[in-house]
Design an enzyme around this catalytic site. Structure first.
Site, mmCIF file in Angstrom:
data_model
loop_
_atom_site.group_PDB
_atom_site.id
_atom_site.type_symbol
_atom_site.label_atom_id
_atom_site.label_comp_id
_atom_site.label_asym_id
_atom_site.label_seq_id
_atom_site.Cartn_x
_atom_site.Cartn_y
_atom_site.Cartn_z
ATOM 1 N N ASP A 337 73.228 71.685 -2.146
ATOM 2 C CA ASP A 337 72.759 73.076 -0.774
ATOM 3 C C ASP A 337 73.811 73.844 -0.141
ATOM 4 O O ASP A 337 74.912 73.103 0.220
ATOM 5 C CB ASP A 337 71.329 72.690 -0.391
ATOM 6 N N ASP A 633 66.989 69.744 0.806
ATOM 7 C CA ASP A 633 66.540 69.519 2.604
ATOM 8 C C ASP A 633 64.912 70.581 2.697
ATOM 9 O O ASP A 633 63.831 69.731 3.206
ATOM 10 C CB ASP A 633 66.635 70.391 3.146
ATOM 11 N N ASP A 637 63.289 72.353 -2.992
ATOM 12 C CA ASP A 637 64.277 71.663 -4.248
ATOM 13 C C ASP A 637 63.190 70.395 -5.001
ATOM 14 O O ASP A 637 64.294 69.662 -5.163
ATOM 15 C CB ASP A 637 64.795 70.844 -2.796
#
Length: 893
Positions: A337, A633, A637
């Site tokens: 990310d 997070d 996800d």
């Protein structure tokens, strides 16, 4: 346009494309009074509660049963049963003890099962406010239903998916669902059919948080039909594939099974042909089976991984599943990310664009310093710059106190960044606000796209305004067309560079203006560009990944221009590289052409990607045989974290869902910690490889001793219980010491091992056979010398062989150094656990001779001084031979 019809209710499949009036009509609800109580109850009964389905959790019993589901365990169990049938109860119970020790160890360390769905359900327990029967009712979020008119305001968690009927300065934090780092401004206008979730500005999504304003919306999706529910379904359905280590150990076990069956069967057949006693042949075959299986391998592998877990915990990396430690070491692709992992997850002023000057700045609010990193260094000396700082503080509703650790930042992240900017510029926002008390405010709205405040000071009035550059310039009559065009171009360039831009203006007047104080006669000040700055430690960490042959790919829900900017700043991509694919560019996996696959594999930056597309990308790389790590997070996800070979969640800013789905959690959210964990994983794999080499070469020497003695018809130099004792005592301690080695200086400078290769290469098997043959020759040599030349009895010869083989295997640990350094100074001799293991095993060997019970169980006979010399020779000679061969040929390293 298709819709799902249920009785008289029609639920649109693409509600974001429809105007509010049409949605209300299709859902059969009065937008002003809401559903009636009776109708709400009927729908609640028809569609069910607004709750996520609970996933089936793995029971403690199934975890326990899985510990016995191994071919090695089955063969040991068969050996135990045969031992009982032959009356060898001590031997049978000893084998069962080994099985139970392995099972208990694995069960205790694997009991932390995934609680992903429980974490998702915890997001359902908040109250919700809905219009029913013309009044506002506060009910449980589980009781809202399709067609309910939902009321939301700052601080609320959205109870269900809904389309907006009204939005008043409404802002929603959707980062947990979409990955967007900034709160999203909401409006009622329909959006395009192919708009991703992050761009559906007329929609509210279950589980997201309202950060500002208020609004009304009609509920279009509940429970599993919400975007959160769809993700929950994917989490439940995404299967965890066997980790590379599990697969490699399983493959190795199968090889050992065939070796065991082949040798035992061959020995039995040859013995029957030669007319030997059946009972003796069966006992010898059991001995071969026990010798072929390294009973301690599972325990040592488990403890080595657990030790790696403890070391990683010291480095702020929490590993929830043992095999994940080694898996990360083999990872050659990492999907990461952007927000909070590569960046600091905090908005800062990055660029200042005045009418006649531009500069990039580094803001250090805590130290009250501001440095120009690029552009006009004199910009901070100008009067326009000081007025820009002032406007940023006045047109601002946030609060920032660098000295208060509890409520340091309150309000919109962009407005907080403006206050930090003022601190860094040497101004105190609190003092400025005292000097310029606020008289009035014109709040931001989606119609005006600007905010203005009116202040009084020294009998004069000051107007401060911020907003979209077009809106601000329209209210600044002194700007000529050339300057306006220049500022538009600069704003577009800043947006292309991934910056969020705001324009600022001000006005000073003598008399208090009317309500339209911010609508005209303003003086243009300039633009400010905001950016979530990259972490300083990420760039060297990415360089380490390049050296280690690891491909890092950014996957974010943020704007593609922002993603590219950060990727360049941290050197994830080359300076001239400008390819960023979005979710709209990605086809389903089964529709990809060869050209599409090549294009995807070449791209390093992906933006506006949906959870389903993340799964497809992971699957694409896994199909090629890559070992894929995935960081995340948010709720969005969770499926990808579970699907990847190693899911890595963020511990500080991550959601509970992500943390409980992942196999590993970073307490500091740092990409550098991932690189540290990769290095540790490579160390662990190398340690595992070393102790497997050690165990298998030791076990093969036992096979050779029994087999050669049988074919040569020179007696029985080893008994089954003696072999089992060697395998679980004198082999395990040195193997365990090898498994907890710490050295890794060169491993991160090498490319990752080929994930398709087995844990032991063909060369490794050759080395194993060589080591085993040398040990066998030495051990059988002293056995034959003692029984044939010294006239010792077969019982004493058996005892000599037991101790000679034990000591030879203990000394064999010194042959396992990597070749870095020399024989007396390397990673083996520097490992204090090796010396502790050797001392422990030698002490145990003395106990087996001097403790009557152990002597009886192991059939040890009294010996004189001469056998002791033979035992020492059997241990030292193989080491000398191996080192001579390694020195002359380099083989075996």
């Amino acid at each position: 346009m298709t819709a799902t019809a249920t009785n008289n209710l029609s639920v649109p499949e693409l509600p974001h494309t429809l105007p509010a009036e049409q949605l209300v009509k299709s859902l059969a609800v009065d937008a002003k009074s809401g559903l009636t109580g009776d109708e709400a109850n009927r729908r609640l009964e028809q569609y069910g509660p607004n709750a996520l389905q609970e996933a089936k959790r793995e029971s403690a019993w199934s975890i326990a049963v899985r510990q016995f589901n191994s071919v090695i365990v089955w063969i040991l169990a068969a050996a135990a049963i045969i031992s009982f049938l032959l009356g060898e109860t001590v031997e049978g119970w000893a084998i069962i003890a080994v099985i139970l020790i392995n099972a208990i160890t694995g069960f205790v360390l694997e009991f932390n099962a995934s609680q992903s769905m429980d974490a998702l359900r915890k997001m359902d327990t908040n109250p919700a406010r809905v219009w029913r029967d013309g009044r506002v009712h506060e009910i449980s979020s589980e009781d809202v239903t399709l067609g309910d008119i939902l009321m939301v305001e700052a601080g609320d968690l959205v109870a269900a998916d809904a389309s907006l009927l009204e939005a008043n300065q409404l802002q929603v934090d959707e980062s947990a669902l979409t990955g967007e780092s900034l709160p999203v401004e909401k409006a009622t206008a329909p959006t395009a059919e192919d708009a991703p979730l992050g761009d559906q500005h007329n929609r509210l999504f279950k589980g997201t948080a309202v950060t500002g304003g208020n609004g009304r919306a009609v509920i279009t999706g509940i429970g599993q039909q919400t975007e959160l529910g769809k993700i929950a379904t994917m989490v439940e359905q995404a299967e965890r594939t066997a980790t590379p280590l599990e697969a490699k150990l399983d493959s190795l076990s199968k090889v050992l099974i065939w070796v065991t069956v082949g040798l035992a069967g061959l020995f039995l057949i040859v013995g029957l042909i030669r007319g030997e006693e059946v009972r003796q042949l069966i006992e010898t075959s059991i001995a071969l089976a026990i010798a072929a299986i390294p009973e301690g391998m599972s325990v040592v592998a488990t403890i080595a991984l657990a030790y790696g877990m403890l070391r990683l915990a010291e480095k702020k990396v929490i590993v929830k599943r043992l095999s994940a430690v080694e898996t990360l070491g083999g990872t050659n692709v990492i999907f990461t990310d952007k927000t909070g992992t590569l960046t600091q997850n905090r908005i800062e002023v990055h660029t200042i664009q005045l009418p006649d000057a531009r500069a990039d700045v580094d803001v250090q609010a805590a130290d009250q310093t501001l440095n120009v990193t690029n552009g006009d260094t004199q910009i901070i000396e100008s009067d326009v710059y000081q007025q820009l700082v002032l406007a940023g503080v006045l047109a601002n509703n946030a609060d920032y106190n660098p000295h208060d650790t509890d409520t340091k930042e309150v309000g919109d992240p962009v407005e907080v960044a403006l206050l930090k900017f003022a601190y860094a510029a040497g101004q105190d926002p609190d003092i400025i606000r005292e000097q310029y008390p606020r008289e009035a405010e014109k709040p931001f709205s989606s119609d005006t796209r600007m905010m203005g405040t009116l202040h009084r000071t020294d009998n004069r009035y000051v107007v401060a305004v911020k907003g979209a550059v077009e809106e601000i310039m329209d209210r600044c009559p002194d700007m000529d067309e050339a300057l306006q065009q220049k500022q538009r171009d600069m704003s577009e360039q800043m947006a292309a560079d991934g910056l969020r831009t705001l324009a600022f203006a001000y006005r000073e007047i003598d008399e208090k203006p009317g309500d339209d104080f911010a609508d005209s006669n303003l003086t243009y000040l300039g633009l400010i560009g905001f950016l979530d700055p990259p972490r300083t430690e990420v760039t060297p960490a990415l360089e380490s990944c390049r050296e280690a042959g690891i491909k890092v790919i950014m996957v974010t829900g943020d704007h593609p221009a922002t993603a590219l900017t950060i990727a360049r700043q941290v050197h994830l991509i080359e300076p001239g590289e400008d390819i960023a694919l979005t979710g709209r560019d990605l086809k389903p996996l089964d529709q990809l052409t060869d050209a599409d696959r090549e294009r995807l594999m070449a791209c390093r930056v992906f933006a506006r990607v949906s959870p389903t597309q993340k799964l497809d990308m992971i699957d694409l790389y896994q199909q090629q045989g890559d070992i894929v790590g995935m960081t995340g997070d948010g709720v969005n996800d969770a499926p990808a974290l579970k699907k990847s070979d190693i899911g890595i969640a963020m511990g500080q800013r991550g959601t509970q869902v992500a943390a409980e789905t992942a196999a590993m959690v970073l307490k500091d959210d740092s990409f550098t910690s991932i690189v540290t964990a990769i290095g540790q994983g490579r160390v662990i794999f190398e340690n595992i490889r070393k102790f497997i080499l050690f165990l298998l070469s030791c076990n093969m020497s036992e096979i050779f001793v029994v087999t050669f003695a049988g074919f040569l018809n020179v007696g029985t130099p080893l008994l089954p219980l003696q072999i089992l004792f060697i395998n679980i005592i004198t082999d395990v301690f040195p193997a365990l010491a090898l498994g907890v080695g710490r050295e890794n200086s060169e491993l991160m400078k090498q490319p990752p091992r080929d994930p398709k290769q087995p844990i032991l290469s063909r060369n490794d098997w050759g080395v194993i056979v060589f080591y085993a043959f040398v040990i066998t020759v030495a051990v059988l040599g002293v056995y034959l010398f003692g029984t044939r030349q010294l006239g010792l009895s077969e019982g004493v010869g058996n005892s000599i062989t037991f101790y000679a083989l034990s000591f030879a295997q203990l000394m064999h640990v010194f042959n396992l150094y990597s070749g870095k350094g020399h024989f007396f100074k390397n990673e083996i001799t520097r490992n204090r656990y090796i010396w502790l293991a050797l001392l422990t095993c030698i002490a145990i060997m003395f106990l087996t001779y001097y403790v009557p019970f152990l002597r009886e169980v192991l059939s040890i006979q009294p010996m004189q001084a001469a056998p002791l010399e033979l035992i020492i020779a059997a241990g030292v000679v193989p080491v000398i031979i191996v080192q001579v061969v390694r020195t002359l040929t380099g083989w075996g390293r």
